[in-house]
Design a protein around this motif. Structure first.
Motif, PDB file in Angstrom:
ATOM      1  N   PHE A  92       0.844  -1.190   0.000  1.00  0.00           N
ATOM      2  CA  PHE A  92       0.000   0.000   0.000  1.00  0.00           C
ATOM      3  C   PHE A  92       0.878   1.237   0.000  1.00  0.00           C
ATOM      4  CE2 PHE A  92      -1.952   3.477   2.397  1.00  0.00           C
ATOM      5  CZ  PHE A  92      -3.096   3.680   1.645  1.00  0.00           C
ATOM      6  N   PRO A  94       0.430   5.399   0.099  1.00  0.00           N
ATOM      7  CA  PRO A  94      -0.550   6.481   0.256  1.00  0.00           C
ATOM      8  C   PRO A  94      -0.653   7.394  -0.954  1.00  0.00           C
ATOM      9  CG  PRO A  94       0.790   6.246   2.236  1.00  0.00           C
ATOM     10  CD  PRO A  94       1.415   5.379   1.203  1.00  0.00           C
ATOM     11  N   SER A 276      -3.495   0.426   6.845  1.00  0.00           N
ATOM     12  CA  SER A 276      -4.185   1.114   5.763  1.00  0.00           C
ATOM     13  C   SER A 276      -5.662   0.745   5.847  1.00  0.00           C
ATOM     14  CB  SER A 276      -3.609   0.691   4.406  1.00  0.00           C
ATOM     15  OG  SER A 276      -3.978  -0.658   4.108  1.00  0.00           O
ATOM     16  N   HIS A 328      -7.245   9.245   8.300  1.00  0.00           N
ATOM     17  CA  HIS A 328      -6.833   9.348   6.895  1.00  0.00           C
ATOM     18  C   HIS A 328      -8.097   9.437   6.048  1.00  0.00           C
ATOM     19  CE1 HIS A 328      -2.807   7.692   8.037  1.00  0.00           C
ATOM     20  NE2 HIS A 328      -3.540   7.043   8.915  1.00  0.00           N
TER      21      HIS A 328
END
Length: 339
Positions: A92, A94, A276, A328
């Motif tokens: 992952f 961002p 995540s 997030h």
């Protein structure tokens, strides 16, 4: 499990002393056998779904099944990720522009409105979930997206509510079928002055790891919008539920008008830097970008370079540690065919 059952199981374990069981594995096997004899638990309000086996076995028969599973785990039974020999995983990132989602061997059937133990009548979503592979599927191996469409035939294709959900909270053995359940909260989903769900549910599961977009079963593409100035505010604490508001500042970075209706917000709260929205331990939500409440007001189309402030109001259980975690938010385009 009764005390007698536990003693019998321990006796069986002693007879298997030549099998290289570790002490901690023995304890896990006993714990798992005890859990299999417990009554069905209702859905956790932290947006974590409940599941239960369609058929239950008890006593020594259950213990023997668990022993077999324990041996498989000890001998290094491959995980869902490891069995995808033709599929390479990607980490992952961002700042990635797109995320490739992989399918799971969980086949979903008969998604329906029903009732979990202890919940109001017809206030839950149920589904039959079958593991079509030859390896166990654990809760951490998958994540799901639950969405609803209107019962109005003229709007049947318009998804108007969605959320992340977890997979079955018990390991689904090869070729086993379990019943998955979830209790959604959302006033638009219910009949007037009722707790009964009035819309049509849809459920999809994906593997909790990413793959190259060229080989993905679905691709989540980032929207051309910058998200900044995130802030979390407490709203309501009621009984076993709490609500927080997530404030965000959006800026259209493209040279085209951006319609907020074309995208969804992926929101997650993490306690460690490596989590995540794929992580089971994240507190995660999916949300529309258009105003949903009377006191919310912002433009639904952003001109090139235009900015606006928006907010999301999410609900979870009272124990969710929102304020000890980092929030997030990323915006993704609605994929063709929906989520």
């Amino acid at each position: 499990m009764t005390d007698r059952d536990e003693k019998d199981l321990r006796h069986i374990m002693q007879q298997l002393s030549e099998v290289p069981f570790r002490d901690d594995l023995k304890s896990r096997i006993l714990d798992a056998a005890q859990e299999s004899a417990l009554p069905i638990a209702k859905a956790n309000r932290r947006r974590r779904p409940a599941s239960w086996y369609a058929g239950l076995v008890s006593g020594i028969a259950a213990a023997c099944v668990v022993v077999g599973v324990g041996v498989g785990l000890y001998m290094g039974h491959p995980s869902l990720r490891q069995t995808s020999a033709t599929e390479s995983t990607v980490p992952f990132q961002p700042n990635a522009k797109a995320y490739g989602l992989a399918p799971t061997p969980l086949q979903i059937a008969d998604v329906r409105i029903g009732t979990l133990p202890g919940d109001p009548t017809n206030s839950d979503v149920l589904a039959n979930v079958t593991n079509t592979s030859d390896v166990p599927v654990h809760e951490s191996d998958v994540f799901g997206v639950l969405s609803f469409t209107s019962s109005d035939a003229s709007q049947a294709d318009a998804e108007n509510w969605l959320t992340f959900v977890n997979g079955p909270n018990e390991t689904v053995q090869p070729h086993q079928t379990v019943v998955w359940g979830f209790h959604p909260t959302g006033s638009t989903l219910h009949k007037p002055s009722s707790t009964e769900l009035a819309e049509t549910p849809h459920l999809h599961f994906y593997a909790s790891h990413l793959v190259p977009t060229a080989s993905a079963s679905q691709v989540w593409t980032k929207s051309p919008v910058k998200v900044s100035q995130l802030q979390v505010e407490p709203r309501v604490l009621y009984n076993n539920e709490q609500s927080v508001q997530i404030d965000a500042h959006l800026t259209n970075l493209s040279n085209q008008p951006f319609d907020l209706k074309t995208s969804r917000a992926v929101i997650w709260f993490t306690s460690t830097s490596d989590q995540s929205f794929l992580s089971l331990d994240s507190i995660r939500f999916m949300y529309h970008l258009t105003p949903e409440y009377a006191d919310q007001n912002w433009p639904t189309v952003l001109a090139p370079g235009q900015s606006t402030d928006i907010n999301f109001r999410v609900i979870s259980d009272r124990q969710s540690d929102f304020f000890s975690r980092k929030v997030h938010v990323m915006l993704i385009q609605v994929p063709p065919g929906g989520f």
